[in-house]
Scaffold this motif. Structure first.
Motif, mmCIF file in Angstrom:
data_model
loop_
_atom_site.group_PDB
_atom_site.id
_atom_site.type_symbol
_atom_site.label_atom_id
_atom_site.label_comp_id
_atom_site.label_asym_id
_atom_site.label_seq_id
_atom_site.Cartn_x
_atom_site.Cartn_y
_atom_site.Cartn_z
ATOM 1 N N HIS A 74 0.871 -1.175 0.000
ATOM 2 C CA HIS A 74 0.000 0.000 0.000
ATOM 3 C C HIS A 74 0.908 1.225 0.000
ATOM 4 O O HIS A 74 1.651 1.434 0.946
ATOM 5 C CB HIS A 74 -0.851 -0.059 1.266
ATOM 6 C CG HIS A 74 -1.712 1.117 1.482
ATOM 7 N ND1 HIS A 74 -3.022 1.006 1.797
ATOM 8 C CD2 HIS A 74 -1.476 2.453 1.440
ATOM 9 C CE1 HIS A 74 -3.542 2.207 1.960
ATOM 10 N NE2 HIS A 74 -2.619 3.089 1.744
ATOM 11 N N VAL A 75 0.869 2.011 -1.071
ATOM 12 C CA VAL A 75 1.704 3.199 -1.190
ATOM 13 C C VAL A 75 0.808 4.376 -1.556
ATOM 14 O O VAL A 75 -0.069 4.249 -2.407
ATOM 15 C CB VAL A 75 2.796 3.016 -2.274
ATOM 16 C CG1 VAL A 75 3.594 4.287 -2.473
ATOM 17 C CG2 VAL A 75 3.720 1.872 -1.915
ATOM 18 N N THR A 76 1.019 5.513 -0.936
ATOM 19 C CA THR A 76 0.294 6.731 -1.273
ATOM 20 C C THR A 76 1.230 7.635 -2.061
ATOM 21 O O THR A 76 2.366 7.861 -1.664
ATOM 22 C CB THR A 76 -0.192 7.446 -0.002
ATOM 23 O OG1 THR A 76 -1.004 6.536 0.747
ATOM 24 C CG2 THR A 76 -1.011 8.677 -0.346
ATOM 25 N N PHE A 77 0.734 8.126 -3.186
ATOM 26 C CA PHE A 77 1.515 8.953 -4.107
ATOM 27 C C PHE A 77 0.855 10.325 -4.163
ATOM 28 O O PHE A 77 -0.308 10.437 -4.542
ATOM 29 C CB PHE A 77 1.527 8.286 -5.476
ATOM 30 C CG PHE A 77 2.349 8.966 -6.525
ATOM 31 C CD1 PHE A 77 3.507 9.642 -6.225
ATOM 32 C CD2 PHE A 77 1.960 8.907 -7.844
ATOM 33 C CE1 PHE A 77 4.270 10.249 -7.207
ATOM 34 C CE2 PHE A 77 2.711 9.498 -8.844
ATOM 35 C CZ PHE A 77 3.863 10.176 -8.524
ATOM 36 N N VAL A 78 1.586 11.379 -3.752
ATOM 37 C CA VAL A 78 1.042 12.730 -3.695
ATOM 38 C C VAL A 78 1.821 13.623 -4.653
ATOM 39 O O VAL A 78 3.047 13.634 -4.638
ATOM 40 C CB VAL A 78 1.128 13.307 -2.262
ATOM 41 C CG1 VAL A 78 0.582 14.722 -2.217
ATOM 42 C CG2 VAL A 78 0.394 12.417 -1.290
ATOM 43 N N MET A 79 1.091 14.361 -5.497
ATOM 44 C CA MET A 79 1.691 15.325 -6.419
ATOM 45 C C MET A 79 0.983 16.661 -6.221
ATOM 46 O O MET A 79 -0.235 16.698 -6.048
ATOM 47 C CB MET A 79 1.485 14.882 -7.872
ATOM 48 C CG MET A 79 2.114 13.562 -8.213
ATOM 49 S SD MET A 79 1.758 13.054 -9.907
ATOM 50 C CE MET A 79 0.112 12.385 -9.727
ATOM 51 N N PHE A 80 1.764 17.743 -6.252
ATOM 52 C CA PHE A 80 1.144 19.072 -6.198
ATOM 53 C C PHE A 80 2.026 20.071 -6.919
ATOM 54 O O PHE A 80 3.227 19.887 -7.063
ATOM 55 C CB PHE A 80 0.857 19.514 -4.754
ATOM 56 C CG PHE A 80 2.070 19.657 -3.893
ATOM 57 C CD1 PHE A 80 2.724 20.878 -3.781
ATOM 58 C CD2 PHE A 80 2.555 18.587 -3.182
ATOM 59 C CE1 PHE A 80 3.828 21.016 -2.976
ATOM 60 C CE2 PHE A 80 3.670 18.713 -2.371
ATOM 61 C CZ PHE A 80 4.313 19.930 -2.271
ATOM 62 N N SER A 81 1.394 21.141 -7.385
ATOM 63 C CA SER A 81 2.103 22.196 -8.099
ATOM 64 C C SER A 81 2.547 23.269 -7.119
ATOM 65 O O SER A 81 1.850 23.579 -6.160
ATOM 66 C CB SER A 81 1.189 22.848 -9.145
ATOM 67 O OG SER A 81 0.826 21.902 -10.101
ATOM 68 N N ALA A 82 3.718 23.832 -7.407
ATOM 69 C CA ALA A 82 4.251 24.939 -6.618
ATOM 70 C C ALA A 82 4.848 25.940 -7.593
ATOM 71 O O ALA A 82 4.956 25.680 -8.787
ATOM 72 C CB ALA A 82 5.295 24.435 -5.627
ATOM 73 N N ALA A 83 5.262 27.090 -7.083
ATOM 74 C CA ALA A 83 5.835 28.127 -7.940
ATOM 75 C C ALA A 83 7.105 27.643 -8.637
ATOM 76 O O ALA A 83 7.385 28.032 -9.764
ATOM 77 C CB ALA A 83 6.141 29.375 -7.115
ATOM 78 N N ALA A 84 7.865 26.773 -7.996
ATOM 79 C CA ALA A 84 9.122 26.274 -8.574
ATOM 80 C C ALA A 84 8.918 25.009 -9.402
ATOM 81 O O ALA A 84 9.888 24.390 -9.806
ATOM 82 C CB ALA A 84 10.121 26.008 -7.456
ATOM 83 N N GLY A 85 7.678 24.589 -9.632
ATOM 84 C CA GLY A 85 7.403 23.368 -10.400
ATOM 85 C C GLY A 85 6.606 22.387 -9.567
ATOM 86 O O GLY A 85 6.127 22.706 -8.486
ATOM 87 N N GLY A 86 6.490 21.174 -10.072
ATOM 88 C CA GLY A 86 5.725 20.157 -9.365
ATOM 89 C C GLY A 86 6.570 19.403 -8.355
ATOM 90 O O GLY A 86 7.770 19.232 -8.527
ATOM 91 N N HIS A 87 5.936 18.977 -7.283
ATOM 92 C CA HIS A 87 6.589 18.168 -6.266
ATOM 93 C C HIS A 87 5.813 16.867 -6.118
ATOM 94 O O HIS A 87 4.585 16.855 -6.231
ATOM 95 C CB HIS A 87 6.624 18.897 -4.917
ATOM 96 C CG HIS A 87 7.425 20.149 -4.953
ATOM 97 N ND1 HIS A 87 8.800 20.158 -4.960
ATOM 98 C CD2 HIS A 87 7.048 21.443 -4.992
ATOM 99 C CE1 HIS A 87 9.231 21.396 -5.003
ATOM 100 N NE2 HIS A 87 8.181 22.204 -5.027
ATOM 101 N N SER A 88 6.523 15.785 -5.860
ATOM 102 C CA SER A 88 5.907 14.471 -5.712
ATOM 103 C C SER A 88 6.529 13.749 -4.529
ATOM 104 O O SER A 88 7.739 13.823 -4.320
ATOM 105 C CB SER A 88 6.126 13.644 -6.974
ATOM 106 O OG SER A 88 5.677 14.324 -8.094
ATOM 107 N N TYR A 89 5.689 13.023 -3.789
ATOM 108 C CA TYR A 89 6.150 12.280 -2.627
ATOM 109 C C TYR A 89 5.459 10.929 -2.581
ATOM 110 O O TYR A 89 4.307 10.797 -2.975
ATOM 111 C CB TYR A 89 5.848 13.039 -1.328
ATOM 112 C CG TYR A 89 6.516 14.384 -1.267
ATOM 113 C CD1 TYR A 89 7.849 14.497 -0.910
ATOM 114 C CD2 TYR A 89 5.812 15.540 -1.589
ATOM 115 C CE1 TYR A 89 8.476 15.732 -0.873
ATOM 116 C CE2 TYR A 89 6.427 16.776 -1.549
ATOM 117 C CZ TYR A 89 7.759 16.860 -1.192
ATOM 118 O OH TYR A 89 8.376 18.074 -1.167
#
Length: 160
Positions: A74-89
């Motif tokens: 079970h893995v949770t994948f989070v992506m979001f946009s920021a001023a410096a580009g996209g971040h993913s965890y």
């Protein structure tokens, strides 16, 4: 191993098809019907039609959050946009994204710098280079999530 992810434009509920280097279909990604647009669910099925992985999008404002279930993991994948580009965890593993996930050219690496997935965008398909076969389902599911970024999420009427 090299796999190819291609958008499925057929009339059924298929979203993506995954092929191997010989052109044989390996997986199909199907969208499960839902009455809520924000609640998206997908299954990754093998060639026999058995469910190999499940993907569920959580409706968290400002992010694209997906829960991946495959092989008892079970893995949770989070992506979001920021001023410096996209971040993913990733939560549930110690892997991270290297590169820009929103452009389709990125890699997933382990904390010890070993390659888990190299994802390359081509005009008609996405190329997935997966060095370790045991990470195959994770890599396919994570690639599906990354490629859902640029798809239409709300139905619309089109004048003909």
């Amino acid at each position: 191993m090299k796999l190819f992810l291609k958008r499925d434009t057929s009339a059924d509920n298929g979203c993506f098809t995954v092929f191997d280097e010989t052109g044989e279909e390996k997986y199909r990604v199907l969208a499960l019907p839902s009455k809520l647009i924000a609640k998206q669910r997908f299954t990754v099925t093998d060639t026999s039609g058995a469910v190999a992985a499940r993907i569920r999008r959580l409706p968290i404002v400002g992010t694209r959050t997906y829960v991946l279930k495959f092989g008892g993991r079970h893995v949770t994948f989070v992506m979001f946009s920021a001023a410096a580009g996209g971040h993913s965890y990733f939560y549930g593993s110690n892997w991270c994204v290297s590169g820009e996930i929103y452009t389709g050219n990125f890699s997933i690496i382990d904390v010890d710098k070993t390659l888990i997935l190299e994802h390359r965008k081509h005009a008609a398909y996405r190329e997935l280079l997966i060095p370790n076969r045991e990470n195959e389902l994770f890599c396919v599911a994570a690639s599906v999530c990354a490629n859902l970024i640029n798809t239409v999420e709300s139905p619309a009427l089109q004048a003909v």
